[in-house]
Design an enzyme around this catalytic site. Structure first.
Site, PDB file in Angstrom:
ATOM      1  N   ASP A  74       0.864  -1.169   0.000  1.00 24.55           N
ATOM      2  CA  ASP A  74       0.000   0.000   0.000  1.00 24.55           C
ATOM      3  C   ASP A  74       0.905   1.223   0.000  1.00 24.55           C
ATOM      4  O   ASP A  74       1.529   1.555   1.016  1.00 24.55           O
ATOM      5  CB  ASP A  74      -0.904  -0.001   1.233  1.00 24.55           C
ATOM      6  CG  ASP A  74      -1.840   1.201   1.281  1.00 24.55           C
ATOM      7  OD1 ASP A  74      -1.729   2.088   0.406  1.00 24.55           O
ATOM      8  OD2 ASP A  74      -2.674   1.264   2.203  1.00 24.55           O
ATOM      9  N   ASN A 101       5.012   1.558 -11.348  1.00 25.37           N
ATOM     10  CA  ASN A 101       3.888   1.806 -12.237  1.00 25.37           C
ATOM     11  C   ASN A 101       2.642   2.340 -11.515  1.00 25.37           C
ATOM     12  O   ASN A 101       1.862   3.086 -12.091  1.00 25.37           O
ATOM     13  CB  ASN A 101       3.544   0.492 -12.959  1.00 25.37           C
ATOM     14  CG  ASN A 101       2.172   0.495 -13.581  1.00 25.37           C
ATOM     15  OD1 ASN A 101       1.969   0.937 -14.706  1.00 25.37           O
ATOM     16  ND2 ASN A 101       1.185  -0.024 -12.845  1.00 25.37           N
ATOM     17  N   SER A 148       5.682   8.389 -15.275  1.00 19.71           N
ATOM     18  CA  SER A 148       5.331   9.792 -15.141  1.00 19.71           C
ATOM     19  C   SER A 148       4.164  10.066 -16.080  1.00 19.71           C
ATOM     20  O   SER A 148       3.335   9.196 -16.333  1.00 19.71           O
ATOM     21  CB  SER A 148       6.540  10.685 -15.447  1.00 19.71           C
ATOM     22  OG  SER A 148       6.218  12.040 -15.267  1.00 19.71           O
ATOM     23  N   TYR A 177      -1.518  16.739  -9.461  1.00 20.75           N
ATOM     24  CA  TYR A 177      -1.078  15.619 -10.296  1.00 20.75           C
ATOM     25  C   TYR A 177       0.180  16.000 -11.061  1.00 20.75           C
ATOM     26  O   TYR A 177       1.142  15.222 -11.131  1.00 20.75           O
ATOM     27  CB  TYR A 177      -2.194  15.232 -11.266  1.00 20.75           C
ATOM     28  CG  TYR A 177      -1.848  14.084 -12.188  1.00 20.75           C
ATOM     29  CD1 TYR A 177      -1.680  12.788 -11.685  1.00 20.75           C
ATOM     30  CD2 TYR A 177      -1.691  14.288 -13.557  1.00 20.75           C
ATOM     31  CE1 TYR A 177      -1.369  11.737 -12.526  1.00 20.75           C
ATOM     32  CE2 TYR A 177      -1.389  13.240 -14.407  1.00 20.75           C
ATOM     33  CZ  TYR A 177      -1.230  11.960 -13.889  1.00 20.75           C
ATOM     34  OH  TYR A 177      -0.912  10.918 -14.732  1.00 20.75           O
ATOM     35  N   LYS A 181       3.830  14.145 -10.902  1.00 19.23           N
ATOM     36  CA  LYS A 181       4.461  13.563 -12.088  1.00 19.23           C
ATOM     37  C   LYS A 181       5.801  14.230 -12.399  1.00 19.23           C
ATOM     38  O   LYS A 181       6.717  13.580 -12.907  1.00 19.23           O
ATOM     39  CB  LYS A 181       3.514  13.659 -13.281  1.00 19.23           C
ATOM     40  CG  LYS A 181       2.233  12.854 -13.142  1.00 19.23           C
ATOM     41  CD  LYS A 181       2.478  11.349 -13.225  1.00 19.23           C
ATOM     42  CE  LYS A 181       2.548  10.627 -11.929  1.00 19.23           C
ATOM     43  NZ  LYS A 181       2.737   9.164 -12.079  1.00 19.23           N
TER      44      LYS A 181
END
Length: 301
Positions: A74, A101, A148, A177, A181
């Site tokens: 987790d 991933n 990314s 976000y 990334k």
């Protein structure tokens, strides 16, 4: 035929033999992670995928071809990350590839178990700790692949308040976000700098716009915002999962990448289409120090 946006995972692996290599994939139970696990295991690799619970992991392992194992992880919990990394190192002491991933996208404001903003905490800090705990299992020729996104252009790192501790009202799902990334790419740059001397290289991957369940946490407003951005940018059509996962599988296996690292990949090629802050070496080092402080550990590889 040269690889490109329409290349599939199976086409990437058609002339390669990853037999005997142990490849770890976080978030391997669905979407890009599951497709990567399927393709690599079918080609002969030993795949270890992570799942958020044991039942889910066992179910996916039973459905995939070849040799596949799982561990429970987790990424929103530092305690879970430490436990999973310890188990993985004990069971599989030598890793050939680590594919980071798993992730979340454009979530409503939330926090991880340790108080980090959910996207930054899951997508970056979770993988930062996870990867560093597994470094002792990474040897000559090992690769680390960090997922990314072109979405990193939405924001650089919020250096003064990355977790919105003092200003949660400033939270915007797409900017958060983007920051997460961006962090994935900067982590790639600094990890490669620190580990290339021992033969470990790292890569950041933009998979393209792919039809997966990554956006399952998006609100209706965030979905409308995304639709506007896509229309305005005239972005390519959605990829199928086998095409979207191709670049991370290419990063994990392509012989032509053996002598390079710390790069940003898209459509099975090294890409120059990234924000100016994405590959900044000074920011990469700064993020590493910030991340060590947040997870409460120092790593001097």
């Amino acid at each position: 035929m040269p690889f490109g946006p329409d290349t599939t995972t199976d086409e990437v692996l058609a002339d390669l033999d990853p037999s005997g290599r142990t490849i770890v994939i976080t978030g391997g139970t669905s979407g890009l992670g599951r497709e990567s696990a399927r393709a690599l295991a079918a080609a002969g690799a030993h795949v270890v995928l992570t799942a958020r619970d044991a039942e889910q992991g066992r179910a996916v392992v039973a459905e995939l071809p070849g040799r596949v194992d799982h561990v429970v992880l987790d990424l929103t919990s530092l305690a879970s990350i430490r436990a999973a990394a310890g188990e993985l190192r004990e069971r599989f002491p030598e890793l050939a590839v680590l594919v980071n991933n798993a992730g979340v996208m454009a979530t409503p404001f939330g926090r991880t178990a340790d108080g980090f903003e959910l996207q930054f905490g899951t997508n970056h800090l979770g993988h930062f700790l996870w990867t560093n705990l597994l470094v002792p299992a990474l040897g000559e020729g090992t690769r680390v692949v960090n997922l990314s996104s072109a979405g990193h252009v939405a924001s650089g790192i919020r250096w003064a308040d990355p977790n919105y501790a003092s200003a949660p009202e400033e939270y915007h799902p797409w900017k958060a976000y983007g920051a997460a990334k961006t962090a994935n790419i900067l982590f790639t740059v600094e990890l490669d700098r620190r580990l290339r001397g021992r033969g470990v290289r790292s890569y950041a991957v933009h998979p393209g716009m792919v039809a997966t369940n990554l956006g399952r946490h998006m609100t209706a407003a965030a979905g409308r915002d995304l639709a506007k951005k896509v229309t305005a940018a005239r972005m390519p059509p959605l990829k199928q999962v086998a095409n979207g996962a191709a670049t991370q599988v290419w990063a994990a296996t392509a012989p032509e990448l053996a002598a390079v690292g710390g790069v940003y990949l898209a459509d099975c090629a090294i890409s120059t289409e990234h924000a100016p802050w994405a590959l900044d070496a000074a920011d990469a080092g700064r993020l590493w120090t910030l991340s060590e402080g947040l997870v409460g550990a120092e790593f001097a590889w």
